[in-house]
Design a protein around this motif. Structure first.
Motif, mmCIF file in Angstrom:
data_model
loop_
_atom_site.group_PDB
_atom_site.id
_atom_site.type_symbol
_atom_site.label_atom_id
_atom_site.label_comp_id
_atom_site.label_asym_id
_atom_site.label_seq_id
_atom_site.Cartn_x
_atom_site.Cartn_y
_atom_site.Cartn_z
ATOM 1 N N VAL A 1 6.557 -18.187 -32.614
ATOM 2 C CA VAL A 1 7.151 -18.012 -33.929
ATOM 3 C C VAL A 1 8.478 -17.285 -33.743
ATOM 4 C CG1 VAL A 1 5.783 -15.906 -34.362
ATOM 5 C CG2 VAL A 1 6.830 -17.128 -36.291
ATOM 6 N N LYS A 2 9.485 -17.753 -34.431
ATOM 7 C CA LYS A 2 10.834 -17.217 -34.267
ATOM 8 C C LYS A 2 10.869 -15.711 -34.527
ATOM 9 C CE LYS A 2 15.387 -17.266 -36.290
ATOM 10 N NZ LYS A 2 16.088 -17.461 -37.544
ATOM 11 N N GLY A 3 11.526 -15.005 -33.618
ATOM 12 C CA GLY A 3 11.750 -13.578 -33.823
ATOM 13 C C GLY A 3 10.571 -12.694 -33.450
ATOM 14 N N ALA A 4 9.477 -13.279 -32.951
ATOM 15 C CA ALA A 4 8.336 -12.446 -32.582
ATOM 16 C C ALA A 4 8.743 -11.523 -31.438
ATOM 17 C CB ALA A 4 7.154 -13.305 -32.171
ATOM 18 N N LEU A 5 8.415 -10.250 -31.573
ATOM 19 C CA LEU A 5 8.806 -9.281 -30.552
ATOM 20 C C LEU A 5 7.771 -9.255 -29.435
ATOM 21 C CD1 LEU A 5 9.938 -6.416 -32.946
ATOM 22 C CD2 LEU A 5 11.362 -8.078 -31.737
ATOM 23 N N ASN A 6 6.951 -10.272 -29.381
ATOM 24 C CA ASN A 6 5.753 -10.189 -28.571
ATOM 25 C C ASN A 6 5.448 -11.475 -27.834
ATOM 26 O OD1 ASN A 6 3.539 -8.857 -27.642
ATOM 27 N ND2 ASN A 6 2.222 -9.467 -29.333
ATOM 28 N N ALA A 7 6.467 -12.132 -27.308
ATOM 29 C CA ALA A 7 6.257 -13.320 -26.482
ATOM 30 C C ALA A 7 5.589 -14.445 -27.258
ATOM 31 C CB ALA A 7 5.474 -13.000 -25.233
ATOM 32 N N GLU A 8 4.810 -15.253 -26.540
ATOM 33 C CA GLU A 8 4.223 -16.458 -27.101
ATOM 34 C C GLU A 8 2.749 -16.487 -26.726
ATOM 35 O OE1 GLU A 8 6.474 -19.435 -25.105
ATOM 36 O OE2 GLU A 8 8.382 -18.603 -25.746
ATOM 37 N N LEU A 9 2.113 -17.593 -27.070
ATOM 38 C CA LEU A 9 0.735 -17.804 -26.624
ATOM 39 C C LEU A 9 0.691 -19.059 -25.783
ATOM 40 C CD1 LEU A 9 -1.307 -17.289 -29.936
ATOM 41 C CD2 LEU A 9 -1.060 -15.657 -28.055
ATOM 42 N N LEU A 10 -0.266 -19.096 -24.883
ATOM 43 C CA LEU A 10 -0.607 -20.337 -24.189
ATOM 44 C C LEU A 10 -2.122 -20.428 -24.279
ATOM 45 C CD1 LEU A 10 0.582 -22.688 -22.508
ATOM 46 C CD2 LEU A 10 -0.070 -21.400 -20.481
ATOM 47 N N ILE A 11 -2.621 -21.465 -24.956
ATOM 48 C CA ILE A 11 -4.040 -21.515 -25.305
ATOM 49 C C ILE A 11 -4.697 -22.662 -24.565
ATOM 50 C CG2 ILE A 11 -5.678 -21.479 -27.237
ATOM 51 C CD1 ILE A 11 -2.347 -21.371 -28.523
ATOM 52 N N MET A 12 -5.717 -22.339 -23.787
ATOM 53 C CA MET A 12 -6.427 -23.363 -23.017
ATOM 54 C C MET A 12 -7.320 -24.183 -23.947
ATOM 55 S SD MET A 12 -5.292 -23.017 -20.073
ATOM 56 C CE MET A 12 -3.796 -22.101 -20.370
ATOM 57 N N PRO A 13 -7.696 -25.404 -23.523
ATOM 58 C CA PRO A 13 -8.559 -26.240 -24.357
ATOM 59 C C PRO A 13 -9.855 -25.505 -24.746
ATOM 60 C CG PRO A 13 -7.750 -27.476 -22.481
ATOM 61 C CD PRO A 13 -7.291 -26.071 -22.300
ATOM 62 N N GLY A 14 -10.118 -25.446 -26.035
ATOM 63 C CA GLY A 14 -11.350 -24.822 -26.524
ATOM 64 C C GLY A 14 -11.249 -23.322 -26.704
ATOM 65 N N GLU A 15 -10.068 -22.761 -26.400
ATOM 66 C CA GLU A 15 -9.902 -21.313 -26.442
ATOM 67 C C GLU A 15 -9.226 -20.878 -27.744
ATOM 68 O OE1 GLU A 15 -8.212 -18.057 -23.219
ATOM 69 O OE2 GLU A 15 -6.974 -19.775 -23.715
ATOM 70 N N THR A 16 -9.441 -19.610 -28.114
ATOM 71 C CA THR A 16 -8.718 -19.016 -29.240
ATOM 72 C C THR A 16 -7.893 -17.840 -28.736
ATOM 73 O OG1 THR A 16 -10.537 -19.614 -30.714
ATOM 74 C CG2 THR A 16 -8.964 -17.982 -31.539
ATOM 75 N N SER A 17 -6.617 -17.798 -29.080
ATOM 76 C CA SER A 17 -5.748 -16.666 -28.716
ATOM 77 C C SER A 17 -4.991 -16.198 -29.951
ATOM 78 C CB SER A 17 -4.709 -17.071 -27.671
ATOM 79 O OG SER A 17 -5.309 -17.309 -26.455
ATOM 80 N N THR A 18 -4.640 -14.919 -29.925
ATOM 81 C CA THR A 18 -4.039 -14.315 -31.106
ATOM 82 C C THR A 18 -2.675 -13.706 -30.809
ATOM 83 O OG1 THR A 18 -6.238 -13.795 -31.943
ATOM 84 C CG2 THR A 18 -4.390 -12.585 -32.915
ATOM 85 N N LEU A 19 -1.697 -14.065 -31.614
ATOM 86 C CA LEU A 19 -0.368 -13.453 -31.538
ATOM 87 C C LEU A 19 -0.146 -12.625 -32.792
ATOM 88 C CD1 LEU A 19 2.314 -13.538 -29.786
ATOM 89 C CD2 LEU A 19 3.159 -15.104 -31.514
ATOM 90 N N LYS A 20 0.221 -11.364 -32.583
ATOM 91 C CA LYS A 20 0.515 -10.497 -33.731
ATOM 92 C C LYS A 20 2.011 -10.569 -34.018
ATOM 93 C CE LYS A 20 0.403 -5.644 -35.092
ATOM 94 N NZ LYS A 20 0.088 -4.283 -34.636
#
Lengths: 661, 158
Positions: free
Chosen positions: A586-605
């Motif tokens: 997401v533009k401007g996020a001060l916290n990098a990105e996510l890379l989500i494996m198949p079937g996985e859930t990851s969270t970006l704040k």
């Protein structure tokens, strides 16, 4: 490396004395040809071995193929890794928590593998954090860090994570001795009175749960490297140490005064008996234990507060010092378990100790006094013999299955092959340049696979195209299947590799995990299918239950987010096919990105600070319509009346969706 | 007739490719897929697709339990791309799919996706329309059967 530079200076006069003992090294032109065909792995073919290499000051562990030297993966361990979201996603942040808080960058030195009956069993790899003392367990099914345990009473975990032959324990010996206990505000110059060195024995559970079984409280020295006994010497552990001068300043001079420092022999079965008999002292400390849960895709961080300490100066028959010449570094046990090879960084011989003779010396009490209340065994009484004129500055030794040892020599920049029983030098090859660690597949176990020795060099200089002041690191593979060692390949590595280990690919390749089953995903914010995709506000927290599949997000239009909100994008990758991760940014996020494996859930704040419409998109190419995998989040001013709405595929009217709710 | 020739031509082409790749497979331990190309199988029925399902028993009436289980799988693994109407989303809508395709073809496609997309003329033709390769969603054999029953329900079977 800096330490070695000064060593080099010190060693120059020694070098002059021993020119007959080692080959002069020319510039890169000499003997620089390699038999590349032996390292060639054709496109589409697999390597024979996985090579797990410490990433040194990068804090990570990297995985290469042998003999090709191809890099497969950098496993984030003790440092954040934006490429994989490690330390950036909400789920992984707890893995890098310590008793000091969040530590984003550490220094990984050594590798070990889980063993059964003294052989590599392929379950786990381990690494140590040298700076903020920790050990980590890597799951070889997922190539992810599964657990990290901090070590209290330690100040630099160097002598680690070496392991016993049935994975009963891995050890963690402190590099720096420090004041331990209640009063730690003492003058530095009171080292001799107040500083202690500790060694932790970390038990490994059936599912890998790491736990400090006990710590040994030892005199103030620097613990350096270590190896477990094997076969007949199973039940013992051997640690090299230096600074028996107990210097607290200018160690390069003051800690090199004595002719001999020590190898510490630890009878850990005896320590277990004392522990069982209640002879340990419980100490209140604080240290972190972080564990990854494969079902919730989330790490849990906890602080533990107690450790049991055994004092070998009182509990007499746990520890024995064995004199070892000239600032010992490597301390390696051969596959039979009978021989322990010490390597003095400033030495020009290699002492080899005999386990049988050590036992006899203890039985006959052949001691030369004590050090800090621990008996010092007479050098000759423990010695099998010395390898004469092997080279200069021996550091580490690995073994093949034929009774031969391979020792790295930093000062004379070479690998020397010698016969363990006969102590005879058989062959030597130059390395480019100044080798540190070396590794033979299975070369630290009861069953070495031989075939190759890999040199991990400290100096790169002219081996590769220059890239400014910092150069890639230089590793080299030698074929050791014949009588003569033969250089077959140079390959660059990340960080500064210290130790590495290799295992046959067959041990893990077929068990490698391909996907996370969506049915087994117990993440508290999972969306199992687009039906469960939604956006929920809880006060100023906005939870986005988002799904991704080739090639769209659900929802992909979100309105009603306000400046000051904490937005949590919980992205579930609905794919169930191998090698189809999705990214999220997401533009401007001060916290990098996510890379989500198949079937996985990851969270970006994400905490948006400005009003506007912010694009979101998939960062990992996923299909022909990957560029279309995007969406928008509208951020309104704090206090705005824009209702919280979300949608997918509704042209023009998100309000309709809101009305439905 | 022209169409038939075209199909035969495509088959011949696939056959050639199949043989090539299977020769290469023999020399490569990296290759995973060692199933012989289905076109090499003389008993192959193009309506059945390529895969393990050669004969699926389908009842005259709906098995509501299976259809319900299929609905659950659909929600998690299929709904992102397939609508239940005729509308194409990422993939085609499912309305009347059981009238267009055999049970065997659908179940083979759902479980043996990659091979079908590379070798089955009908699946390849569909890919040319959608241009997004259908993901292999890791369906079990039962999942695939349940999905098929759910499709029947969607097509009005009582």
């Amino acid at each position: 490396m800096k330490r070695f530079k000064t060593l080099l200076l010190l060693a120059i006069p020694v070098l002059a004395l021993y020119t007959t003992g080692c080959k002069p090294k020319g510039a890169s032109g000499a003997a620089a040809t390699g038999n590349a065909a032996k390292a060639y792995v054709a496109p589409g073919k697999y390597d024979e071995f996985y090579n797990f290499v410490s990433g040194g000051f990068s804090g990570q562990m990297s995985v290469y193929g042998l003999p090709s030297g191809r890099l497969f993966r950098v496993i984030p361990v003790f440092s954040v890794d934006p490429e994989k979201g490690w330390g950036y996603s909400e789920e992984t942040k707890p893995m890098l928590m310590t008793s000091n808080g969040f530590v984003p960058w550490d220094d990984l030195h050594h590798i070990s593998f889980s063993q059964t009956n003294g052989e590599i069993d392929g379950r786990w790899s381990f690494g140590n954090a040298n700076n903020t003392p920790r050990v980590a367990r890597i799951d070889n099914k997922t190539f992810r860090t599964a657990e990290i345990l901090e070590l209290p009473n330690s100040a630099g975990n160097h002598s680690s994570p070496f392991i016993t032959e049935n994975s009963e324990y891995l050890v963690a010996g402190t590099r720096f001795s420090v004041p331990v206990g209640d009063n730690q505000d003492v003058p530095i110059a009171s080292y001799k009175q107040n500083f202690k060195g500790t060694i932790s024995f970390v038990s490994i559970g059936k599912e890998g749960d790491l736990d400090i079984a006990f710590q040994l409280l030892l005199p103030g020295v620097n613990f350096d490297l270590s190896r477990a006994g094997k076969g007949p010497s199973h039940g013992w552990f051997f640690f090299s140490c230096y600074n028996s001068e107990q210097a607290n300043t200018l160690l390069e001079v003051n800690a090199s005064q004595r002719d001999k420092d020590f190898i510490l022999a630890v009878n850990w079965k005896k320590a277990e008996e004392y522990l069982k008999a209640g002879k340990g002292v419980k100490q209140q400390v604080r240290y972190a234990h972080n564990k990854w849960d494969e079902k919730t895709h989330t790490a849990k961080h906890e602080i533990r507060t107690e450790v049991t300490v055994l004092d070998p100066a009182i509990l007499k028959d746990i520890c024995y010092f064995i004199p070892c010449p000239k600032s010992p570094h490597g301390c390696d046990t051969d596959p039979t378990g009978e021989y322990i090879v010490g390597s003095g960084k400033l030495a020009a011989v290699i002492p080899v100790f005999s386990f049988t003779k050590i036992q006899k010396a203890i039985a006959d009490k052949k001691y030369d006094g004590d050090f800090g209340g621990i008996p010092v065994i007479n050098y000759e009484a423990a010695l099998h013999g010395e390898v004469q004129k092997p080279g200069l500055g021996p550091l580490h030794t690995e073994f093949d299955a034929n009774g031969n040892a391979y020792t790295s020599f930093f000062v004379s920049s070479e690998i020397v092959k010698w016969n363990v029983k006969e102590l005879k030098v058989l062959d030597r090859v130059p390395t480019y340049y100044s080798i540190g660690h070396l590794s033979v597949p299975g070369g630290d176990t009861r069953k070495p696979f031989g075939k190759y020795v890999v040199a991990y060099n400290k100096i790169t200089k002219d081996r590769y195209l220059p890239t400014g002041p910092e150069l890639t690191q230089s590793a080299q593979i030698y074929d050791i299947s014949g009588d003569k060692m033969e250089l077959i390949l140079d390959f660059p590595t990340i960080g500064e590799p210290h130790y590495a280990g290799s295992m046959p690919a067959s041990l893990i390749k077929d068990k490698s995990q391909k996907i996370y089953k969506i049915d087994e995903n117990n993440h508290p914010y999972v969306a199992k299918g687009e039906k469960e995709a939604k956006v929920v506000r809880e006060g100023n927290k906005v939870h986005v239950y988002m799904t991704s599949i080739r090639s769209h997000f659900a929802p992909d239009n979100i309105e009603g987010v306000k400046v000051g909100d904490e937005v949590y994008f919980h992205v579930t990758n609905l794919e169930q096919d191998w090698d189809v991760p999705h990214g999220f940014a997401v533009k401007g996020a001060l916290n990098a990105e996510l890379l989500i494996m198949p079937g996985e859930t990851s969270t970006l704040k994400w905490v948006p600070e400005k009003v506007g419409v912010y694009p979101i998109y998939c960062t990992d190419f996923c299909s022909a319509l990957h560029q279309e995998m995007q969406g928008y989040v509208r951020v309104s001013p704090a206090g705005s009346n824009v209702p919280l709405t979300f949608s997918l595929g509704k042209q023009g009217a998100p309000e309709a969706e809101a009305a439905k709710k | 007739m022209k169409k038939l020739l075209l199909v035969l031509g495509v088959c011949g082409f696939i056959y050639a490719c199949g043989s090539n790749s299977s020769t290469e497979n023999k020399s490569s331990d990296a290759a995973e897929n060692k199933t012989p190309a289905a076109t090499e199988n003389p008993s192959n029925d193009p309506n059945r697709g390529i895969g393990k399902f050669t004969k699926v028993d389908v009842g005259a009436t709906l098995d509501a339990t299976m259809a319900e289980a299929g609905n659950k799988v659909y929600d998690v693994k299929c709904a992102s791309c397939h609508k239940l109407s005729e509308e194409k989303l990422v993939g085609p809508g499912w309305k009347d799919v059981t009238k267009r395709r055999t049970a065997e073809w659908i179940m083979n496609f759902a479980t043996n996706t990659d091979e079908m997309l590379s070798k089955d003329p009908e699946a390849m033709a569909q890919l040319e329309i959608c241009l997004v390769r259908m993901p292999n969603q890791g369906l079990t054999d039962d999942d695939a059967r349940h999905i098929y029953e759910f499709m029947r329900k969607n097509d009005g079977v009582k």
